[in-house]
Design a protein around this motif. Structure first.
Motif: not given
Length: 937
Positions: A458-486
């Motif tokens: 139920n996280r839809v804003d007034n413009n009908g867009e879904y708002e992603v809750p604040k999320t923290l992702v745990f990655a294995k390495t810096d290289s892995h983190a860069d792949d995830i971000i992309k």
């Protein structure tokens, strides 16, 4: 160096004691050459008393203050036995003097020293690293009472503004002090206010016990900065000034400790370097030095790296030491820092292990678990959502002759290559040896879908867009983190600001990114590798996405702890506009982290090969051990053969121009006897032949080895270590774009479903148990025909009682639980009271499915209007319809309407009671009664 060859054990002990006294600022004199004017502190050997000669009598400003009973080293285990003997000398009359009993009594072998202050209420001996300075004893004597006696007079705690767990912690800690317990452990769940608790008892110790100086010890710079902020904002109950207006707080950034500081904040690394007389690189404070496997190995061999007495930082520098996150970094090498000081030790942690309990003598003054904090509403609970893919579970295979990209892990440069042989990779090889882009993409794609349909739908804003809750992702390495971000940016169709890396190894200031993540709308998602432990709290965080597994239960609990914090609704809505209230957080487990076997994080019981990182760290921190130097030399010899000429050239930038062969040679020479002898001979040759005693020759060799050791060790620094650590890793990863992954599981974890069922059951049971006591519940359950009489105040009463007695049954949380176990078509009401009414109607059987009560009122109103118009077309005029809608809106927000309500907003602006009577005439009262009944149906 003294020549010990012809000395007996007693004399050797006394020579050591003499040296300790001199370092602590005393002048040592024989009884035949006494000059009490020579120094503030004088220690006189063999001073005559009426019960015989005392080994040492201590004088401060010409007045006797204490004695030292000296014993040979072999008597160390019997020092407690000689307490009566030393007390006898302290109570005796000194020759020429009509003295009172002397209060300060030591027993020492020169290796082990015990101290008793006979001014204490129940004098109890304790081990000390060395002797106290004369200036300290002078200051103690100026106070009418000893510290331990002053602790007995601490007044009762003013509990205003403190949580129950904080009150228990402070009261029990002060009881522990009053019993003269040297160590105490406070276990308090993340988010329960450990640092605020510490500020409270630190303030009380300074004000009521007249403590001289208190050390707040951390193991990362980030934690130190947070502690400093907490002290700066802390305001005690009994004073309208801030803590820092009352007391001086100093966060150490060098070896200088201000004489007027009353609270010192320092990393354990910095304090260790100060005691070793060495400078500390700032990078050494960025990460916690938690359990270097080299240091574990030394500890398992019962070897120690000695800290020596430091004149600038005497053992009495601090009266109390508060150790934050004390489950880490207080063992092995670092334990010496705590053993050095003559101070009470107070540990703070949310996740203790067996060693922690052991270190603090099992004196746990407060235990406040995560589960208890959830029940009290201090923290929020969590649910687990599982995503599983085929490749995440099974790995994959790339056949020989296939063309693949190979990518350099550091530079990210790609090259194309045809495989000579099959490549089979397991799940543990993912993002290390092989990167399967489809595996990452499918997890992120499924995560996005699950967010919108199951996790927070139920996280839809007034413009009908879904708002992603604040999320923290745990990655294995810096290289892995860069792949995830992309991939996150692509799959969510967002720009750079949407998803950021939060790690120590980014170009942006990690604190800046972290602050934006906490306080601003963007980024919505942060990816981290190393900023996992305490100090990275983000209160608006609602989702943790695990894309790495961990085997340590403590580490896993810390990772979970990032999401547990509560937050005020207004603060949450500043950064997440569609959120209503934070009732829980969700762990999205994409790697089986919640199911994998965890250990008690005690690698000492294993025998791992020591990682290069730990060897480098041990040398940098001043460990001088032959096995360490030779192990590192051996690794560097191998590394020299593996790296390219370009990499060797780059290394010179970090090593002060030394190549690996030179560095290796220096490490080996530090323990090569011929090199040591040759270096020593240069100094020996400067001494006349007749003065070259065996002792002097031995001393020259010792100094030569120390110089060679320092020469070898000082090459190593944070930048060089980082380079050596990274350059030795596998340079390239295979990018698998051939095997396409598929999602095999995407669902709430069974434990989450069970927890949801249990929560719904608890909610229903609570309503049942209180249905005869709370008026609104009594009407819902026992007089359903009277629902029209339920008022806003009645629902407020239910909410107040629920929040006080069962904070875990918060309406929005129970709503989420219903959504987990049954299909809920209605969006959750924005208003918490409306959600509560909706849930009560579902629980007591008025509704067969969970529906938002405001939606029910809207539907009932439409039906009523339809029925009115069925018998008489357009029964109501436009103006009458406006009034009926106002009444309906009032019932939506207040659940009931009285005729007197017509004199208030919004009705008064339209003419109030008189206007409605004008419009509806005699029907006014019956229409209001009918709407109360119909809308509440």
């Amino acid at each position: 160096m003294l020549d010990n060859i012809n000395q007996n054990p007693e004399q050797i002990a006394r020579d050591k004691i003499d040296q300790m006294l001199i370092l602590a600022g005393w002048v040592v004199q024989s009884k035949k050459k006494v000059n009490l004017n020579e120094n503030k502190g004088v220690a006189v050997r063999e001073y005559q008393t009426d019960v015989g000669p005392a080994d040492y009598v201590l004088f401060v400003d010409r007045k006797p203050v204490g004695i030292i009973e000296a014993k040979r080293e072999e008597e160390g285990h019997r020092l407690t036995v000689v307490e009566d003997q030393s007390k006898g000398y302290a109570s005796a009359k000194l020759k020429y003097l009509n003295n009172d009993p002397l209060p300060f009594v030591y027993e020492s072998t020169g290796t082990i020293t015990r101290f008793t202050d006979y001014r204490d209420p129940k004098p109890r001996g304790r081990n000390v690293f060395s002797f106290h300075k004369p200036e300290t004893i002078e200051a103690w004597l100026k106070k009418s009472k000893s510290l331990r006696e002053r602790l007995l007079a601490i007044p009762a705690l003013d509990e205003t503004g403190l949580r129950p767990a904080q009150i228990v912690a402070v009261n029990n800690l002060e009881t522990s002090f009053k019993k003269n317990r040297p160590k105490a452990l406070i276990q308090m769940a993340t988010g329960a206010g450990k640092t605020f608790t510490a500020c409270t008892f630190v303030y009380r110790l300074l004000k009521h016990a007249d403590a001289k100086r208190i050390l707040f010890l951390v193991d990362t710079k980030n934690l130190g900065e947070q502690a400093e902020q907490e002290f700066m904002t802390f305001q005690p109950n009994d004073d309208n000034r801030k803590f820092t207006e009352l007391y001086n707080v100093q966060r150490l950034s060098s070896s200088y400790i201000a004489s007027d500081s009353q609270v010192c904040i320092s990393t354990i690394q910095r304090l260790y370097s100060i005691l070793k007389g060495e400078e500390l690189e700032e990078s050494a404070e960025q990460e916690n030095p938690n359990e270097s496997s080299w240091l574990q190995k030394q500890r398992s061999k019962k070897q120690a790296v000695p800290v020596e007495y430091t004149e600038k930082v005497p053992i009495e520098q601090f009266d109390f030491i508060v150790i934050d996150e004390c489950h880490r970094s207080i063992y092995n090498l670092w334990k010496q820092v705590l053993d050095y000081f003559d101070a009470f030790l107070i540990g703070l942690t949310s996740t203790p292990d067996k060693r922690t309990f052991g270190f603090f003598n099992e004196n746990v003054v407060s235990e406040y678990t995560y589960e208890e904090s959830v029940i009290d509403g201090v923290n929020v609970p969590y649910d687990v959502y599982t995503i599983e893919t085929e490749i995440s579970k099974e790995g994959g295979e790339i056949k020989a002759s296939q063309y693949v990209d190979k990518r350099d892990k550091l530079t990210r440069k790609k090259r194309w290559e045809q495989l000579d042989e099959d490549v089979n990779y397991k799940r543990n090889d993912l993002d290390k040896k092989v990167v399967n882009v489809s595996q990452i993409r499918n997890i992120i794609r499924e995560f996005k879908k699950a967010l919108q349909t199951s996790i927070y739908p139920n996280r839809v804003d007034n413009n009908g867009e879904y708002e992603v809750p604040k999320t923290l992702v745990f990655a294995k390495t810096d290289s892995h983190a860069d792949d995830i971000i992309k991939i996150i940016r692509e799959e969510f169709d967002e720009g750079n600001d949407f998803c950021k890396k939060v790690t120590y190894k980014i170009d942006e200031d990690p604190k800046s990114v972290l602050n934006r993540f906490r306080n601003a709308y963007y980024p919505r998602i942060a990816v981290t590798v190393d900023m996992i432990a305490t100090g990275t709290d983000v209160k608006p965080l609602e989702v943790l996405l695990f894309m790495r597994d961990v085997k340590s239960i403590n580490y896993f609990e810390q990772m979970k702890g990032r999401g547990t914090r509560t937050i005020k609704d207004d603060d949450l809505q500043k950064v997440s506009t569609t959120a209503r209230t934070k009732t829980h957080f969700v762990i999205v487990d994409a790697v089986g982290a919640t199911k994998s076997k965890k250990t008690d994080s005690r690698p000492l019981e294993r025998k791992p090969s020591v990682p290069m990182k730990d060897l480098l760290g041990a040398v940098t921190y001043g460990v001088t051990d032959e096995e360490l130097f030779l192990s590192l030399a051996n690794r560097l010899i191998r590394l020299e053969k593996q790296i390219t000429d370009k990499e060797k050239e780059k290394l010179l930038e970090y090593s002060g121009g030394k190549n690996l062969k030179q560095i290796t040679k220096e490490l080996i020479n530090a323990y090569d006897q011929d090199t040591i002898d040759n270096r020593a001979q240069i100094e020996i040759d400067k001494i006349p032949k007749q003065d070259q005693t065996p002792a002097l020759i031995e001393e020259a060799k010792k100094k030569a080895q120390e110089a060679l050791t320092l020469e070898a060790a000082k090459t190593f620094n944070g930048q060089l270590n980082d380079y050596l650590e990274n350059v030795r890793k596998i340079h390239e990863q295979i990018i698998d774009t051939i095997n396409i992954d598929t999602v095999t599981k995407s669902e709430w974890d069974t434990t989450s479903v069970d927890k949801a069922k249990e929560l719904v059951k608890d909610f229903s049971a609570y309503l049942e148990a209180n249905k005869d006591e709370i008026k609104a519940l009594s009407i819902f359950y026992n007089q359903p025909y009277n629902r029209r009489t339920i008022t806003f105040k009645m629902i407020q009463d239910v909410m107040a009682k629920l929040k006080m007695e069962k904070p875990t049954l918060a309406p929005h949380h129970v709503w989420e639980a219903y959504s987990t176990i049954e299909e809920v078509k209605s969006n959750q009401p924005k208003d918490e009271l409306t959600a509560l009414v909706s849930l009560i109607r579902r629980a007591c059987g008025i509704e067969n499915e969970l529906k938002a009560y405001d939606g029910i009122i809207e539907a009932n109103f439409k039906n009523w209007i339809f029925q009115q118009n069925a018998g008489q077309h357009n029964r109501f005029t436009t103006e009458q319809m406006d009034w009926l809608r106002m009444i309906k809106d009032h019932v939506v927000s207040s659940y009931h309407i009285e005729i007197d309500d017509l004199d208030y907003t919004p009705f008064d602006a339209k003419g109030g009671k008189g206007k409605m009577h004008q419009l509806f005439g005699e029907e006014m009262t019956s229409i209001i009664d009918e709407l109360n009944e119909v809308l509440a149906a």
